[in-house]
Design an enzyme around this catalytic site. Structure first.
Site, PDB file in Angstrom:
ATOM      1  N   GLU A  10       0.812  -1.209   0.000  1.00 54.67           N
ATOM      2  CA  GLU A  10       0.000   0.000   0.000  1.00 54.67           C
ATOM      3  C   GLU A  10       0.848   1.263   0.000  1.00 54.67           C
ATOM      4  O   GLU A  10       0.354   2.353  -0.302  1.00 54.67           O
ATOM      5  CB  GLU A  10      -0.972  -0.007   1.189  1.00 54.67           C
ATOM      6  CG  GLU A  10      -0.341  -0.121   2.558  1.00 54.67           C
ATOM      7  CD  GLU A  10      -0.094   1.238   3.195  1.00 54.67           C
ATOM      8  OE1 GLU A  10      -0.742   2.205   2.819  1.00 54.67           O
ATOM      9  OE2 GLU A  10       0.769   1.301   4.072  1.00 54.67           O
ATOM     10  N   HIS A 306      -3.952  -2.804   2.818  1.00 55.68           N
ATOM     11  CA  HIS A 306      -3.287  -2.483   4.089  1.00 55.68           C
ATOM     12  C   HIS A 306      -2.930  -3.765   4.829  1.00 55.68           C
ATOM     13  O   HIS A 306      -1.795  -3.938   5.296  1.00 55.68           O
ATOM     14  CB  HIS A 306      -4.231  -1.651   4.968  1.00 55.68           C
ATOM     15  CG  HIS A 306      -3.875  -0.223   5.040  1.00 55.68           C
ATOM     16  ND1 HIS A 306      -3.538   0.401   6.213  1.00 55.68           N
ATOM     17  CD2 HIS A 306      -3.816   0.736   4.101  1.00 55.68           C
ATOM     18  CE1 HIS A 306      -3.289   1.673   6.002  1.00 55.68           C
ATOM     19  NE2 HIS A 306      -3.461   1.904   4.719  1.00 55.68           N
TER      20      HIS A 306
END
Length: 339
Positions: A10, A306
């Site tokens: 991410e 994430h």
């Protein structure tokens, strides 16, 4: 020294924060490059610099590159030192993300700690206080430590000015958790938070929540909060046998009150339709403490980028296996941690 590429996965601030956390817990020196490389404004911003400074104080670390805008950082931790600490972000940057950075190390420290954090407490891109207090910390307490958080003043973006205190009584070893079945939902409640804005905003949000959820109006409240600037959020809470989940949406200029309520309801409905105990955000937050415990399992929605990035990072530092197994044609996911 472990080399961490901050552009992986991410590519945001979580890689920095988790690297600092794991460095402190394991005593592993790290060099982090390409910090926040995938963001529109890469490098350390004020709240990320505060996280670095907080980690450095707690672990008596030697640090190179700790400056706003820096793309590379070297962090060499010493022993974690529990005690009383005050960490002001200086902006509306998230206090809960600063806490996320230092909490795991203090959960395993030799003595209690007390933290005072100042900045944002209700930020759209970070866990708000209600999620921390009602969803995350109760699970941490089930793992052994005693942690209590108190919201002394709310801090909404962009004014900030919030104040959060956290008392931590550590444990020698974290216990794992198994969260595989949600069980019966025992209570439902919601609130429209309002600071320095007209009452009709929160009243319209509550009316829309009643219409959209079908819950009894008594489940909802308008909650005025003390804050340095204006702010508004809708919070929905579901307490089940296994876990309490919290869903939040934030008011913004030009966004109708009804649309804010609808956003929170959509997130809650997605969770309810999945039938799992652990929601998307909580799935991300649980990975690191369960990895430190060396065991655990939970069922959740498909993992976010994430969470996938977090899994890769944790396994660079800790001798654990984290297995994410898709279920029901990828509609759900079971995560298992083994040491």
């Amino acid at each position: 020294m472990l080399q961490i590429d901050g552009s992986r996965g991410e590519g945001g601030g979580q890689i920095l924060r988790s690297s600092l956390t794991l460095s402190m817990v394991t005593g592993t020196p790290v060099r982090i490059s390409n910090i926040r490389a995938r963001r529109a404004r890469p490098g350390l911003m004020r709240q990320h610099l505060t996280a670095v400074q907080a980690a450095a104080r707690i672990s008596k670390a030697r640090v190179e590159g700790a400056a706003v805008g820096a793309m590379e950082l070297t962090f060499e931790p010493g022993a974690v030192v529990p005690g009383e600490y005050h960490f002001p972000v200086g902006t509306a940057g998230s206090t809960t993300l600063i806490l996320q950075t230092v909490l795991p190390a203090l959960l395993l420290a030799a003595a209690p700690s007390r933290l005072t954090l100042e900045g944002g407490t209700h930020n759209p891109l970070a866990p708000p206080f209600e999620f921390l207090d009602r969803a995350f910390l109760p699970l941490i307490r089930r793992m052994g430590p005693r942690v209590e958080a108190t919201l002394e003043r709310a801090g909404f973006y962009p004014a900030g000015g919030g104040r959060l205190s956290v008392a931590i009584a550590p444990t020698e070893r974290l216990s794992g958790l198994e969260l595989l079945d949600r069980g019966e939902i025992r209570s439902r409640r919601g609130a429209a938070l309002l600071a320095n804005l007209p009452d009709h905003i929160a009243e319209r949000e509550v009316q829309q929540l009643v219409r959209q959820t079908g819950w009894d109006p008594g489940c909802f409240e308008v909650r005025r909060v003390d804050s340095a600037g204006p702010g508004n959020a809708v919070v929905l809470e579901l307490a089940s046998e296994a876990v309490t989940e919290v869903f939040t949406a934030f008011g913004a200029v030009g966004v109708a009150a009804e649309a804010v309520a609808d956003q929170a309801v959509r997130e809650m409905r997605r969770y309810l339709a999945a039938g799992v105990p652990v929601g998307e955000h909580l799935a991300d937050q649980l990975l690191l403490p369960l990895a430190l415990a060396g065991s655990g399992a939970y069922r959740t929605l498909p993992l976010s980028l994430h969470a996938s990035t977090q899994i890769e990072l944790i396994q660079l530092f800790l001798d654990v296996r984290i297995i994410a197994e898709p279920e029901e044609d990828g509609r759900l996911c079971k995560v298992r941690i083994e040491s």
